[in-house]
Design an enzyme around this catalytic site. Structure first.
Site, PDB file in Angstrom:
ATOM      1  N   PHE A  93       0.854  -1.183   0.000  1.00 34.56           N
ATOM      2  CA  PHE A  93       0.000   0.000   0.000  1.00 34.56           C
ATOM      3  C   PHE A  93       0.888   1.230   0.000  1.00 34.56           C
ATOM      4  O   PHE A  93       1.709   1.405   0.885  1.00 34.56           O
ATOM      5  CB  PHE A  93      -0.943   0.032   1.204  1.00 34.56           C
ATOM      6  CG  PHE A  93      -1.931   1.170   1.116  1.00 34.56           C
ATOM      7  CD1 PHE A  93      -3.062   1.060   0.318  1.00 34.56           C
ATOM      8  CD2 PHE A  93      -1.707   2.359   1.788  1.00 34.56           C
ATOM      9  CE1 PHE A  93      -3.959   2.122   0.197  1.00 34.56           C
ATOM     10  CE2 PHE A  93      -2.603   3.427   1.671  1.00 34.56           C
ATOM     11  CZ  PHE A  93      -3.724   3.311   0.878  1.00 34.56           C
ATOM     12  N   ASP A 118       9.137   2.632   2.004  1.00 35.83           N
ATOM     13  CA  ASP A 118       7.932   3.334   2.439  1.00 35.83           C
ATOM     14  C   ASP A 118       7.738   3.008   3.917  1.00 35.83           C
ATOM     15  O   ASP A 118       7.223   1.959   4.268  1.00 35.83           O
ATOM     16  CB  ASP A 118       6.741   2.875   1.585  1.00 35.83           C
ATOM     17  CG  ASP A 118       5.434   3.528   2.023  1.00 35.83           C
ATOM     18  OD1 ASP A 118       5.399   4.140   3.109  1.00 35.83           O
ATOM     19  OD2 ASP A 118       4.438   3.396   1.281  1.00 35.83           O
ATOM     20  N   LYS A 158       2.097   9.442   8.359  1.00 40.22           N
ATOM     21  CA  LYS A 158       1.331   8.950   9.522  1.00 40.22           C
ATOM     22  C   LYS A 158       1.793   9.444  10.902  1.00 40.22           C
ATOM     23  O   LYS A 158       1.408  10.520  11.314  1.00 40.22           O
ATOM     24  CB  LYS A 158       1.268   7.417   9.470  1.00 40.22           C
ATOM     25  CG  LYS A 158       0.431   6.928   8.279  1.00 40.22           C
ATOM     26  CD  LYS A 158      -0.326   5.655   8.577  1.00 40.22           C
ATOM     27  CE  LYS A 158      -1.453   5.452   7.577  1.00 40.22           C
ATOM     28  NZ  LYS A 158      -1.090   4.770   6.348  1.00 40.22           N
TER      29      LYS A 158
HETATM   30  C1  LIG Z   1      -1.167   5.069   4.926  1.00 47.75           C
HETATM   31  C2  LIG Z   1      -0.066   4.707   4.028  1.00 47.75           C
HETATM   32  C3  LIG Z   1       0.191   5.439   2.852  1.00 47.75           C
HETATM   33  C4  LIG Z   1      -0.682   6.581   2.391  1.00 47.75           C
HETATM   34  O1  LIG Z   1      -0.720   7.642   3.303  1.00 47.75           O
HETATM   35  P1  LIG Z   1      -1.834   8.787   3.144  1.00 47.75           P
HETATM   36  O2  LIG Z   1      -1.431   9.803   4.183  1.00 47.75           O
HETATM   37  O3  LIG Z   1      -3.153   8.148   3.414  1.00 47.75           O
HETATM   38  O4  LIG Z   1      -1.752   9.302   1.771  1.00 47.75           O
HETATM   39  C5  LIG Z   1       1.269   5.060   2.073  1.00 47.75           C
HETATM   40  N1  LIG Z   1       2.057   4.032   2.421  1.00 47.75           N
HETATM   41  C6  LIG Z   1       1.854   3.332   3.558  1.00 47.75           C
HETATM   42  C7  LIG Z   1       2.784   2.203   3.907  1.00 47.75           C
HETATM   43  C8  LIG Z   1       0.769   3.626   4.387  1.00 47.75           C
HETATM   44  O5  LIG Z   1       0.539   2.890   5.472  1.00 47.75           O
END
Ligand SMILES: *Cc1c(COP(=O)(O)O)cnc(C)c1O
Length: 399
Positions: free
Chosen positions: A135, A220, A249
């Site tokens: 994700f 990420d 986050k």
């Molecule tokens: C939540 C998340 C995102 C996206 O973040 P947003 O602030 O919702 O755009 C991207 N990568 C990872 C691993 C995430 O957990």
């Protein structure tokens, strides 16, 4: 139905199935709804409220900043942004920072940076290899990067240049690498995909492959970073260093902020090639600086490791008791419980009724991502509620 639920129905685009609760206040690991009912929060805004709700250090920093300077644009130097960048660089393996406002912007920007690198140093290579069940956010390009058909199919055709391969499989990355590849992008632990842990040698094998091919390794750490997994960044536990890292986050403990960090050699943006109006604004940066400083000064990552171990041990106890729990996995305070059937939504609803906020990461899996400041007492309470809920929901499953 409360008035608020009617307003939502009438005015908001229906992009999310909300739980039937309107939250109005939070403190530490607790939140209250508009009827005054209290909940223990093991969702934390999807791993966002790292110091819990309305932590005094964050609230004070934000309050002072909104009375001093809220926004200027990046044509000018602003102090909170510079202080935060320094603190991030001093406490990570990376050298340079770009600030944005969300996770998707951070990963999207990381990919743009890798493409610039590809243009300048790799004969125009532009493809990025990502993994299935990953994700990376909701922009159109990050939808292509996110290896989950359910997010991709509504928007086909997607931007080109992303290749989704199996996670935890170095051979799949090798097979997908061509002379058009500029980077591999991974979550060190897949979060939204179900808290999937990397095999012991996976990340170091990816690092070695990227070095061998001269391509960039993007991590990420939007969900795993800022202490969540028991170290400030998850990469520390796997003996590797990324070339580029995306954060968001937990960085602002609730204020919207994202960041791209890069090694000196990968930091190839020139003036005008990337930008953001709000990115690095003083208020979000003051919140993130206060968050990070508190996490470092009070070893909150160490707390996440200890309390996370206590939580995992407790959940393993429940696994012995309930045979429909098939797996308990995670690191620090990012933990998932896998169930043998698609009972997670009803477990989440029953926990909600008993005053515990939990996340259903898959129809058959629960995810625990409480504030990093909790202690064993909060874990005991959550485990007690979950035990009761599983006892009653479990009877239905057995039937
Ligand atoms: C939540 C998340 C995102 C996206 O973040 P947003 O602030 O919702 O755009 C991207 N990568 C990872 C691993 C995430 O957990």
């Amino acid at each position: 139905m409360s008035n608020w639920q009617e307003l939502e129905h009438k005015y908001l685009m229906h992009t999310v199935e909300r739980l039937p609760v309107t939250l109005v206040r939070g403190e530490g690991a607790r939140v209250w709804d508009d009827n005054g009912k209290e909940y223990l929060d093991f969702v934390a805004g999807w791993a966002v409220n790292s110091l819990g709700h309305c932590h005094p250090a964050v609230a004070e920093a934000v309050t002072e900043q909104v009375h001093t300077l809220i926004q200027t644009s990046n044509q000018f130097y602003t102090i909170p942004q510079l202080q935060l960048a320094e603190l991030l660089v001093q406490n990570s393996c990376l050298d340079k920072v770009f600030f944005c406002n969300s996770g998707a912007e951070a990963t999207e920007g990381a990919v743009k940076l890798a493409r610039r690198y590809g243009k300048l140093k790799l004969n125009g290579a532009y493809e990025v290899i990502t993994t299935l069940n990953s994700f990376h956010g909701r922009t159109l390009a990050m939808t292509a990067a996110t290896g989950q058909p359910k997010f991709q199919e509504p928007y086909l055709p997607l931007p080109i240049g992303f290749i989704n391969v199996a996670y935890n499989n170095i051979e799949a990355i090798k097979a997908a690498t061509t002379n058009q590849t500029c980077a591999v992008m991974l979550e060190p632990i897949q979060g939204e995909g179900g808290v999937n842990l990397p095999g012991d040698d996976y990340l170091s094998a990816v690092r070695a492959w990227c070095d061998q091919k001269g391509i960039l390794f993007i991590l990420d750490e939007i969900q795993t970073g800022i202490g969540r997994t028991g170290t400030l960044f998850a990469y520390e536990q796997y003996g590797i260093e990324p070339d580029i890292m995306a954060l968001a986050k937990g960085l602002g403990s609730g204020l919207p902020i994202g960041a791209i960090l890069a090694k000196e050699g990968a930091s190839v943006f020139a003036p005008g090639e990337h930008g953001s109006t709000f990115g690095g604004n003083p208020v979000a940066c003051a919140a993130a600086y206060a968050t990070l400083k508190f996490i470092l000064d009070h070893d909150i990552a160490g707390n996440a490791r200890k309390v996370g171990q206590y939580l995992t041990t407790g959940l393993q106890g429940l696994k012995k008791k309930f045979q429909f729990i098939t797996d308990v996995r995670g690191r620090g305070l990012l933990v998932a419980v896998e169930l043998s059937s698609e009972m997670a939504p009803s477990v989440v609803m029953a926990c909600l009724e008993r005053g515990l906020l939990l996340n259903r990461v898959k129809p058959n899996a629960l995810r625990f991502m409480p504030p990093l400041i909790i202690g064993n007492k909060e874990v005991d309470r959550a485990l007690d509620i979950l035990d009761k809920v599983l006892s009653s929901v479990g009877k239905e499953v057995v039937k």
